[in-house]
Scaffold this motif. Sequence first.
Motif, short mmCIF file in Angstrom:
data_model
loop_
_atom_site.label_atom_id
_atom_site.label_comp_id
_atom_site.label_asym_id
_atom_site.label_seq_id
_atom_site.Cartn_x
_atom_site.Cartn_y
_atom_site.Cartn_z
N ASP A 25 0.86 -1.19 0.00
CA ASP A 25 0.00 0.00 0.00
C ASP A 25 0.90 1.25 0.00
N ALA A 26 1.08 1.84 -1.19
CA ALA A 26 2.00 2.99 -1.35
C ALA A 26 1.52 4.23 -0.60
N SER A 27 0.23 4.28 -0.23
CA SER A 27 -0.28 5.47 0.47
C SER A 27 0.16 5.51 1.94
N LEU A 28 0.81 4.44 2.40
CA LEU A 28 1.24 4.39 3.81
C LEU A 28 2.41 5.34 4.09
N ILE A 29 3.19 5.64 3.06
CA ILE A 29 4.35 6.52 3.25
C ILE A 29 4.45 7.54 2.12
N SER A 30 4.69 8.78 2.50
CA SER A 30 4.89 9.83 1.49
C SER A 30 5.88 10.85 2.03
N VAL A 31 6.49 11.60 1.12
CA VAL A 31 7.45 12.63 1.53
C VAL A 31 6.66 13.83 2.04
N LYS A 32 6.95 14.22 3.28
CA LYS A 32 6.24 15.34 3.91
C LYS A 32 6.99 16.66 3.66
N ASP A 33 8.31 16.60 3.83
CA ASP A 33 9.09 17.83 3.69
C ASP A 33 10.54 17.50 3.33
N VAL A 34 11.13 18.40 2.56
CA VAL A 34 12.56 18.27 2.23
C VAL A 34 13.25 19.50 2.81
N ARG A 35 14.10 19.27 3.79
CA ARG A 35 14.79 20.40 4.44
C ARG A 35 16.11 20.64 3.73
N MET A 36 16.35 21.90 3.43
CA MET A 36 17.59 22.25 2.73
C MET A 36 18.21 23.51 3.29
N SER A 37 19.49 23.65 3.04
CA SER A 37 20.19 24.88 3.42
C SER A 37 20.98 25.32 2.18
N THR A 38 21.70 26.40 2.28
CA THR A 38 22.52 26.82 1.14
C THR A 38 23.94 27.10 1.63
N ARG A 39 24.89 26.89 0.76
CA ARG A 39 26.26 27.27 1.09
C ARG A 39 26.93 27.78 -0.18
N LYS A 40 27.99 28.55 0.03
CA LYS A 40 28.69 29.14 -1.13
C LYS A 40 29.89 28.27 -1.52
N ILE A 41 29.95 27.98 -2.81
CA ILE A 41 31.11 27.28 -3.37
C ILE A 41 31.68 28.20 -4.44
N ALA A 42 32.90 28.67 -4.21
CA ALA A 42 33.57 29.61 -5.14
C ALA A 42 32.65 30.78 -5.49
N GLY A 43 31.96 31.29 -4.47
CA GLY A 43 31.10 32.46 -4.66
C GLY A 43 29.72 32.16 -5.23
N VAL A 44 29.40 30.86 -5.41
CA VAL A 44 28.09 30.49 -5.98
C VAL A 44 27.23 29.86 -4.89
N LEU A 45 26.01 30.38 -4.75
CA LEU A 45 25.08 29.86 -3.73
C LEU A 45 24.48 28.54 -4.21
N ILE A 46 24.71 27.47 -3.43
CA ILE A 46 24.31 26.11 -3.83
C ILE A 46 23.36 25.52 -2.79
N PRO A 47 22.25 24.86 -3.24
CA PRO A 47 21.37 24.21 -2.27
C PRO A 47 22.00 22.93 -1.72
N VAL A 48 21.83 22.71 -0.42
CA VAL A 48 22.37 21.50 0.23
C VAL A 48 21.22 20.76 0.90
N LEU A 49 21.11 19.48 0.60
CA LEU A 49 20.05 18.65 1.18
C LEU A 49 20.40 18.35 2.64
N GLU A 50 19.52 18.74 3.55
CA GLU A 50 19.76 18.49 4.98
C GLU A 50 19.08 17.20 5.42
N SER A 51 17.78 17.11 5.18
CA SER A 51 17.04 15.91 5.59
C SER A 51 15.72 15.80 4.83
N VAL A 52 15.17 14.59 4.85
CA VAL A 52 13.88 14.35 4.22
C VAL A 52 12.93 13.85 5.31
N GLU A 53 11.77 14.49 5.41
CA GLU A 53 10.77 14.07 6.41
C GLU A 53 9.65 13.32 5.72
#
Length: 203
Positions: A72-100
Amino acid sequence: MAIKFQYNKTSLQQQEKQLKIRVRALPTIKSKESALRMEVKRTKDKAEVLERQLEEHMQSYDSMVALWNEFDASLISVKDVRMSTRKIAGVLIPVLESVEYDVRPFSLTDRPSWFMEGMSLIRGLAELGIEAEFTRLKLQLLEHARKKTTQKVNLFEKVQIPGYQDAIRKIKRYLEDEESLSKASQKIMRANIEKKEQEVAEL
């Protein structure tokens, strides 16, 4: 891009200032380009590894297709994707923190024993898919920034720096010629005055 200038000392100073700015900035831009190039390669390699893992996981689930029909695939679903950002060589990049996840309660007595394992497998697959997506996005942002930086390096190295050097050379040559001409005409004028003075003295 043609460098606009005038044949005077003010324009010469402006051209020299612009040249100095670009010559000073070039090593920084080059090192940024080099850092971005390395990061693009690293991210590309990681994206390929994640794609391969995702493919392998999908293939391993194919062998359990009969069981998945019961799940039953309805038993589990992605609720939230938590992300942060960091700079790599002056470029703002999204970073995956956690999946709820949103997990609906279910009775183990009413469900097959492998359902708990199925939940864990789906969670792993979802996390792998989300991480692969983040890596693809990171790669796009880095490649875009790397292209822009390479364009700037080329613009400075191949167009603007030689352009300002050429303009400075032309202005200096013009001013030197003008000075030589002025000195020559002064000399002729002085000779004429002296000649006239001599003629007057002889009278």
